[in-house]
Design an enzyme around this catalytic site. Structure first.
Site: not given
Ligand code: UDX
Ligand code: UDX
Length: 442
Positions: A212, A268
């Site tokens: 990852k 991410c």
């Molecule tokens: C998260 C991580 O940040 C990322 O690194 C990972 O790959 C996937 O999970 P994301 O789903 O985008 O990413 O985060 P977020 O939308 O903030 O969701 C986390 C959720 O967990 C929130 O809804 C929050 O309320 C919940 N949470 C957090 C719990 O239920 N229990 C806790 O103790 C802390």
């Molecule tokens: C990313 C990874 O792709 C996904 O596999 C992982 O698990 C979570 O993080 P995400 O952040 O949702 O997904 O979007 P992604 O489509 O990867 O784009 C990330 C950022 O890169 C965006 O700001 C996008 O605008 C930028 N980007 C992407 C570029 O600037 N150029 C590119 O060619 C592709």
């Protein structure tokens, strides 16, 4: 299969709803009761295509339920996914407080075999730490001296979901990575993903965690690489789009993630690159290549601001119209969106900012102050000294630029995402600047 998903954010909710779609009985948990209440009403608290329709569909069935209780979800499930947030600490390291807390609560509620799966992006070794936390916190009746009498497994199953196409990514994965320590855990995870008939990569837990980190860092590096090339293109008068196409046809390279622009953002890449640099440092390796990836990404935003300053000469008191705020199209997510730094830098120089985004405005209002938010691109363009494209929303490709030109004070467009690459805007009389399109020579 009875499954719990702890954490109903972007990753957890997509995972939970899609697992229900695959025919599993899923309980999604979150400690935010307000969020759970909304989800039970079929409302997704963020914008992600197709997710709300699937949520509504499966809420009516026995396949999907929501709860604020980790205890209830643990008792009812065999497999428990942890998908809580892993924010960055000040030093870049991932903060695993939530992961530890959730692991402890799972342990306290365990009464039979469970497979605990880390879905959140976590540093290598987190699997071992979750295992230790669970062992330490199991109820006393499952301990004999230092020995544990309750069978359980820990596994790693990293997500590769892109916001904006997360449901589709889940349903059509390039691969499913499972890091396991036992055949039992492997078989359970294989059974869960069976309906997708995916290419399954089975490894140890450490390797899955590293897959990852390495994948996200590699993609970030690919973006920074093409952004570095874009800088050279601007100086020598080359076109980065043609360079990317030419490179991308080589199957060993591939065209995807070679779009130059104002840099990567989101929840991410920035966080994961930081965390991987820290993780490597801790293991004794200085990942300077990745530090440069981060540096190039920061520079892209500064260069864009400097380009605007150079071409407008004086930015102070000019009205700049921003098309697109989200960190990428098809999401309302503003986490680490390049738009935030760029707008702050221009405001610092005294620019007046107007902005339009199809989805991200409610989120943007919380972090971008002194911005005039407009309900459509035409009201945005009215009276502007220039336009900036910061997110490549599909609808921006179909705008009536004849009308926009009439509405603007000066028809100048800075295209931070190279949306208008066919020179059509120049033919309409716009002064047009893309990224890596030979700007300096203009
Ligand atoms: C998260 C991580 O940040 C990322 O690194 C990972 O790959 C996937 O999970 P994301 O789903 O985008 O990413 O985060 P977020 O939308 O903030 O969701 C986390 C959720 O967990 C929130 O809804 C929050 O309320 C919940 N949470 C957090 C719990 O239920 N229990 C806790 O103790 C802390
Ligand atoms: C990313 C990874 O792709 C996904 O596999 C992982 O698990 C979570 O993080 P995400 O952040 O949702 O997904 O979007 P992604 O489509 O990867 O784009 C990330 C950022 O890169 C965006 O700001 C996008 O605008 C930028 N980007 C992407 C570029 O600037 N150029 C590119 O060619 C592709």
């Amino acid at each position: 299969m009875n499954i719990a998903v702890i954490g109903s954010g972007y990753v957890g909710l997509v995972t939970g709803v899609c697992l229900a779609h695959l025919g599993h009985r899923v309980i999604c948990v979150d400690n935010n009761r307000e969020k759970i209440k909304k989800l039970k009403q079929g409302k997704v608290p963020f914008y992600e295509p197709d997710l709300e329709d699937l949520l509504k569909k499966y809420l009516k069935t026995r396949y999907l339920a929501f709860s604020a209780s980790i205890q209830e979800a643990t008792k009812k499930s065999t497999v428990i996914f942890i998908a809580v947030g892993t924010p960055s600490k000040k030093n870049g390291e991932a903060d695993l407080t939530y992961v530890e807390n959730v692991s402890r609560q799972i342990a306290l509620a365990m009464d039979s075999y469970k497979l605990i799966v880390e879905k959140s992006t976590v540093p290598a070794e987190t699997g071992q730490r979750i295992k230790r936390t669970i062992t330490m916190n199991l109820p006393g009746r499952f301990k004999r001296g230092s020995e544990v009498t309750l069978d359980f497994d820990v596994a790693s199953n990293p997500e590769f979901l892109r916001e904006g196409s997360a449901v589709d990514d889940f349903m059509h994965p390039d691969r499913v990575v499972i890091g396991v320590e036992s055949k039992k855990a492997e078989n359970l995870l294989r059974e869960i993903y069976e309906p997708l008939k995916p290419h399954i990569v089975v490894t140890d837990i450490h390797s899955a965690e590293l897959i990852k980190h390495a994948s996200n860092s590699f993609l970030a590096a690919k973006i920074s690489f093409i952004n570095a090339i874009a800088q050279i293109c601007d100086h020598v008068g080359a076109d980065v789009l043609k360079v990317a196409d030419g490179m991308g046809l080589d199957k060993r390279i591939g065209r995807r993630f070679l779009d130059a622009g104002i840099g990567y953002g989101g929840s991410c890449f920035p966080k994961d690159v930081d965390a991987f640099i820290r993780l490597s440092e801790k293991s004794g390796y200085h990942f300077n290549l990745l530090k440069e990836v981060r540096q190039v990404n920061e520079e892209q935003k500064n260069l864009f601001v400097r380009l605007i300053e150079d071409k407008l000469w004086i930015v102070k008191d000019k009205t700049l119209g921003v098309l697109g705020l989200a960190f990428k199209p098809n999401t309302d997510d503003m986490r680490n969106a390049p738009a935030v730094d760029i707008i702050h830098a221009l405001q610092h120089e005294g620019a007046r900012i107007k902005a339009y985004d199809p989805q991200a405005v409610p989120y943007a209002r919380k972090i971008l102050k002194k911005v005039t938010y407009c309900p459509n691109p035409y009201l945005l363009a009215k009276g502007c000294d220039c336009l900036l494209v910061l997110t490549e929303w599909e609808e921006f490709k179909k705008l009536d630029f004849k009308k926009i030109k009439r509405l603007m004070r000066h028809p100048i467009l800075f295209d931070g995402r190279n949306v208008y690459h066919d020179r059509s805007l120049e033919e309409l009389g716009f002064e047009y600047y893309g990224i890596g399109r030979g700007n300096i020579r203009k």
